[in-house]
Enzyme design. Structure first.
Site, short mmCIF file in Angstrom:
data_model
loop_
_atom_site.label_atom_id
_atom_site.label_comp_id
_atom_site.label_asym_id
_atom_site.label_seq_id
_atom_site.Cartn_x
_atom_site.Cartn_y
_atom_site.Cartn_z
CE LYS A 144 24.83 5.34 67.57
NZ LYS A 144 23.48 4.91 68.15
C1 LIG Z 1 22.18 4.74 67.02
C2 LIG Z 1 22.02 4.28 65.81
C3 LIG Z 1 20.84 4.67 65.36
C4 LIG Z 1 19.72 5.66 65.58
O1 LIG Z 1 20.04 6.71 66.21
P1 LIG Z 1 19.26 7.52 67.45
O2 LIG Z 1 19.92 8.73 67.70
O3 LIG Z 1 19.43 6.52 68.74
O4 LIG Z 1 17.71 7.62 66.94
C5 LIG Z 1 20.41 4.49 63.66
N1 LIG Z 1 21.40 3.41 63.19
C6 LIG Z 1 22.52 3.00 63.87
C7 LIG Z 1 23.27 2.04 63.22
C8 LIG Z 1 22.68 3.37 65.17
O5 LIG Z 1 23.70 2.72 65.78
#
Ligand SMILES: *Cc1c(COP(=O)(O)O)cnc(C)c1O
Length: 381
Positions: free
Chosen positions: A184
């Site tokens: 992210k």
């Molecule tokens: C990354 C992501 C998540 C989940 O995040 P985690 O920290 O990996 O649990 C949920 N929704 C979207 C759209 C994502 O890109």
């Protein structure tokens, strides 16, 4: 010598952060403690003073928001079939029913024109996703939510650093869930945070975060609800604290590189290939990803072959995401091919190209050259 392999994403972690992590490791307190408190304070400041709690993922944040909102068996939650499967898994986790609504093929986000038709007496919430960081229209979203008295749990996992009409995502709205997963825009390796509306919700979030425990004084402990084990470590929080000051620079770099992609992919000869580009938004989006949709009807090869050929040319790509409703688990629950044609087309053909702050303009040129070469060589006559 050939150029080094280009991944589709790569975190940027500076030396100051690495030194800070070493300090935390030597400090004698490595799990949730002062760094978590400091990170929460900074995040709350970032979202204009709203209550924020951090967790060890951006998945449990949504599950906890659903629990705080009292959403469980017998209730329905409207969401998009084009997302990371966490988005709808959390709805199943709390015993409620996900109700998918097809995407708008241009934004690739939940088609707000279709949401109201999906509302039933059992509907309690909407989980919109800002795919690749492009925000869902917050004005229209909240107008619908208010009209039907629905909660909103924004899956803003990808839109930390994005904004809506001059206001930061997170600073407005109902529940807002961010992920700090390694890929992210801002990372704590694994982690996430939930932005809430008031201290009552924040207190509940703390209970759901750690076994339902409430501590008072030196020895007081009470448990009134079933919580999980979702706390973030101080080591992870220190990584996040080291990332925050760079957020604007990260976003600016990503925007500049996205502009270059548009420039190179926008020439008449490339446009003639039929590749579908993302929305050219340089105001709201944090450009978490640059995703194209391959013109399946014009190609003699499938996406996997395109990816293999790019990989052979030293370029990493990703798929974000296959349509959720076609996974075996969801098919067993009754969904099938043809239910959401726009999400299915995107799910088969969407391709994430390399985009991260330390990518160079020359890298972008290399990616576009390789992609155009592969597509041109495999066009139907
Ligand atoms: C990354 C992501 C998540 C989940 O995040 P985690 O920290 O990996 O649990 C949920 N929704 C979207 C759209 C994502 O890109």
């Amino acid at each position: 010598m050939s150029a080094p392999f280009l991944p589709f994403t790569r975190p940027t972690i500076d030396d100051e952060t690495i030194a800070g992590v070493a300090e935390v490791l030597r400090s004698g307190w490595i799990t949730s403690g002062p760094q978590v408190k400091a990170f929460e304070a900074k995040l709350s400041e970032y979202v204009g003073g709203r209550p924020v709690r951090v967790f060890n993922s951006g998945t449990c944040t949504m599950e906890i928001a659903l629990r705080i909102a009292g959403i469980g068996p017998g209730r329905e939650v409207i969401t998009t079939p084009l997302s990371w499967v966490a988005t709808s898994n959390v709805v199943l986790d709390v015993g409620a029913k996900p109700v998918f609504v097809d995407i708008d093929p241009l934004t690739r986000n939940l088609d707000l024109d279709r949401v109201e038709a999906a509302i039933t007496p059992a509907t309690r919430a909407i989980i919109p996703v800002d795919l690749s960081g492009l925000p869902v229209d917050r004005d229209r979203l909240y107008a619908i939510a208010q009209r039907h008295k629905l909660r909103v749990i924004e899956d803003a996992a990808q839109s930390f650093g994005s904004s809506w009409k001059g206001r930061r995502i997170g600073a407005i709205g109902d529940f807002v869930s961010f992920s700090f997963h390694a890929n992210k825009n801002l990372t704590t390796i694994e982690g996430g945070c939930l932005v809430m509306n008031d201290e009552r919700e924040a207190k509940l979030a703390e209970q759901y975060r750690l076994q339902g425990v409430v501590r008072t004084g030196y020895d007081g402990m009470e448990v009134e609800l079933v919580g999980g084990k979702y706390n973030l470590t101080d080591v992870a929080a220190r990584v996040g604290l080291g990332q925050l000051p760079h957020l604007e620079t990260f976003t600016t770099k990503r925007r500049e590189l996205a502009r270059l992609y548009f420039e190179l992919l926008g020439t008449p000869s490339v446009r003639a290939l039929g590749l579908r580009l993302p929305v050219a938004d340089f105001t709201h989006s944090n450009w978490h990803m640059f995703q194209v949709v391959l013109p399946e009807e014009r190609l003699t090869i499938k996406r996997a072959d395109v990816m293999a050929k790019l990989h052979a040319a030293g370029i990493g790509t990703g798929v974000h995401y296959p349509a959720i409703h076609l996974f075996a688990l969801y098919r067993r629950l009754g969904w099938k091919d043809g239910d959401f044609p726009n999400a299915e087309y995107a799910g088969r053909n969407i391709l994430t190209l390399p985009l991260f702050p330390s990518l160079t303009p020359a890298d972008v040129e290399r990616v576009v050259d390789a992609l155009v070469t592969v597509l041109t060589a495999h066009l139907k006559p």
